[in-house]
Design a protein around this motif. Structure first.
Motif, PDB file in Angstrom:
ATOM      1  N   ALA A   2     -41.599 -64.646  29.658  1.00 45.57           N
ATOM      2  CA  ALA A   2     -41.691 -64.579  28.201  1.00 45.57           C
ATOM      3  C   ALA A   2     -40.603 -65.426  27.569  1.00 45.57           C
ATOM      4  O   ALA A   2     -39.519 -65.570  28.116  1.00 45.57           O
ATOM      5  CB  ALA A   2     -41.543 -63.133  27.751  1.00 45.57           C
ATOM      6  N   LYS A   3     -40.921 -65.986  26.431  1.00 48.31           N
ATOM      7  CA  LYS A   3     -39.903 -66.726  25.696  1.00 48.31           C
ATOM      8  C   LYS A   3     -39.579 -65.975  24.422  1.00 48.31           C
ATOM      9  O   LYS A   3     -40.435 -65.304  23.845  1.00 48.31           O
ATOM     10  CB  LYS A   3     -40.318 -68.161  25.436  1.00 48.31           C
ATOM     11  N   GLN A   4     -38.322 -66.096  24.012  1.00 50.25           N
ATOM     12  CA  GLN A   4     -37.831 -65.398  22.829  1.00 50.25           C
ATOM     13  C   GLN A   4     -37.308 -66.432  21.845  1.00 50.25           C
ATOM     14  O   GLN A   4     -36.477 -67.271  22.201  1.00 50.25           O
ATOM     15  CB  GLN A   4     -36.707 -64.426  23.227  1.00 50.25           C
ATOM     16  N   VAL A   5     -37.779 -66.371  20.622  1.00 50.65           N
ATOM     17  CA  VAL A   5     -37.298 -67.271  19.577  1.00 50.65           C
ATOM     18  C   VAL A   5     -35.979 -66.726  19.039  1.00 50.65           C
ATOM     19  O   VAL A   5     -35.848 -65.535  18.769  1.00 50.65           O
ATOM     20  CB  VAL A   5     -38.340 -67.405  18.449  1.00 50.65           C
ATOM     21  N   ILE A   6     -35.001 -67.616  18.893  1.00 51.15           N
ATOM     22  CA  ILE A   6     -33.684 -67.250  18.389  1.00 51.15           C
ATOM     23  C   ILE A   6     -33.556 -67.764  16.961  1.00 51.15           C
ATOM     24  O   ILE A   6     -33.905 -68.919  16.672  1.00 51.15           O
ATOM     25  CB  ILE A   6     -32.567 -67.877  19.267  1.00 51.15           C
ATOM     26  N   PHE A   7     -33.026 -66.932  16.066  1.00 49.86           N
ATOM     27  CA  PHE A   7     -32.817 -67.325  14.682  1.00 49.86           C
ATOM     28  C   PHE A   7     -31.487 -66.785  14.193  1.00 49.86           C
ATOM     29  O   PHE A   7     -31.133 -65.642  14.463  1.00 49.86           O
ATOM     30  CB  PHE A   7     -33.932 -66.788  13.776  1.00 49.86           C
ATOM     31  N   SER A   8     -30.745 -67.607  13.475  1.00 46.72           N
ATOM     32  CA  SER A   8     -29.505 -67.188  12.835  1.00 46.72           C
ATOM     33  C   SER A   8     -29.529 -67.582  11.371  1.00 46.72           C
ATOM     34  O   SER A   8     -29.828 -68.738  11.048  1.00 46.72           O
ATOM     35  CB  SER A   8     -28.293 -67.849  13.514  1.00 46.72           C
ATOM     36  N   GLU A   9     -29.185 -66.648  10.502  1.00 54.35           N
ATOM     37  CA  GLU A   9     -29.039 -66.970   9.083  1.00 54.35           C
ATOM     38  C   GLU A   9     -27.782 -67.800   8.842  1.00 54.35           C
ATOM     39  O   GLU A   9     -27.607 -68.370   7.773  1.00 54.35           O
ATOM     40  CB  GLU A   9     -29.001 -65.693   8.242  1.00 54.35           C
ATOM     41  N   ASN A  10     -26.888 -67.846   9.846  1.00 51.94           N
ATOM     42  CA  ASN A  10     -25.632 -68.584   9.727  1.00 51.94           C
ATOM     43  C   ASN A  10     -25.761 -70.031  10.174  1.00 51.94           C
ATOM     44  O   ASN A  10     -24.759 -70.734  10.305  1.00 51.94           O
ATOM     45  CB  ASN A  10     -24.534 -67.877  10.517  1.00 51.94           C
ATOM     46  N   ALA A  11     -26.976 -70.452  10.439  1.00 59.47           N
ATOM     47  CA  ALA A  11     -27.271 -71.844  10.766  1.00 59.47           C
ATOM     48  C   ALA A  11     -28.391 -72.302   9.844  1.00 59.47           C
ATOM     49  O   ALA A  11     -29.141 -71.475   9.316  1.00 59.47           O
ATOM     50  CB  ALA A  11     -27.688 -71.969  12.235  1.00 59.47           C
ATOM     51  N   PRO A  12     -28.526 -73.604   9.646  1.00 60.32           N
ATOM     52  CA  PRO A  12     -29.591 -74.082   8.762  1.00 60.32           C
ATOM     53  C   PRO A  12     -30.973 -73.670   9.251  1.00 60.32           C
ATOM     54  O   PRO A  12     -31.233 -73.652  10.457  1.00 60.32           O
ATOM     55  CB  PRO A  12     -29.447 -75.607   8.823  1.00 60.32           C
ATOM     56  N   ALA A  13     -31.827 -73.334   8.311  1.00 58.92           N
ATOM     57  CA  ALA A  13     -33.219 -73.038   8.647  1.00 58.92           C
ATOM     58  C   ALA A  13     -33.868 -74.315   9.173  1.00 58.92           C
ATOM     59  O   ALA A  13     -33.473 -75.424   8.806  1.00 58.92           O
ATOM     60  CB  ALA A  13     -33.953 -72.538   7.407  1.00 58.92           C
ATOM     61  N   ALA A  14     -34.837 -74.156  10.035  1.00 60.73           N
ATOM     62  CA  ALA A  14     -35.558 -75.310  10.573  1.00 60.73           C
ATOM     63  C   ALA A  14     -36.200 -76.094   9.437  1.00 60.73           C
ATOM     64  O   ALA A  14     -36.748 -75.513   8.507  1.00 60.73           O
ATOM     65  CB  ALA A  14     -36.613 -74.839  11.569  1.00 60.73           C
ATOM     66  N   ILE A  15     -36.133 -77.427   9.524  1.00 61.46           N
ATOM     67  CA  ILE A  15     -36.736 -78.263   8.486  1.00 61.46           C
ATOM     68  C   ILE A  15     -38.033 -78.897   8.990  1.00 61.46           C
ATOM     69  O   ILE A  15     -38.468 -79.923   8.496  1.00 61.46           O
ATOM     70  CB  ILE A  15     -35.747 -79.333   7.974  1.00 61.46           C
TER      71      ILE A  15
END
Length: 128
Positions: A2-15
């Motif tokens: 399985a793959k897990q998507v990583i997201f941080s509000e402390n980094a720029p959102a994907a453009i």
């Protein structure tokens, strides 16, 4: 696996149509970061040292969201629009990394998103 998507509000959102990072097993693939300030999504400055510093801060935020740290990065790819900035990028990198340094490639490219001077991507391996 399985793959897990990583997201941080402390980094720029994907453009674009990508994730900040994806974890597969104990390996985390970090998407390229450019020198956007997460809160404003604006380029930090025209100064290459400041741009490189912001890029490493953005990578650090994504690493932390994945449960790791910059020291867990095993491979970096650094893209620069001017290889004349090589020494500056190296100097800034030493402010964020200690030996043993990750493996690395540094490439000159014609252009980067939003006309920035530097973009960095990497691979991080976490302890099981």
């Amino acid at each position: 696996m399985a793959k897990q998507v990583i997201f941080s509000e402390n980094a720029p959102a994907a453009i674009g149509p990508y994730s900040q990072a994806v974890r597969a097993g104990n390996t985390v693939y970090l998407s390229g970061q450019i020198p956007l300030v997460p809160a404003t999504m604006e380029i930090v400055s025209e100064d290459v040292a400041e741009q490189t510093t912001q890029v490493f801060k953005n990578l650090q935020a994504v690493c932390e969201a994945a449960g790791g740290a910059l020291k867990d990065i095993v491979k970096l790819n650094i893209y620069m629009t001017d290889l004349g900035n090589f020494a500056t990028v190296n100097e800034v990198m030493t402010q964020f990394f200690e030996q043993p340094y990750p493996a690395r490639a540094a490439l000159g490219v014609r252009a980067l998103p939003k006309d920035v001077a530097v973009e960095i991507e990497g691979v991080m391996v976490l302890e099981d």
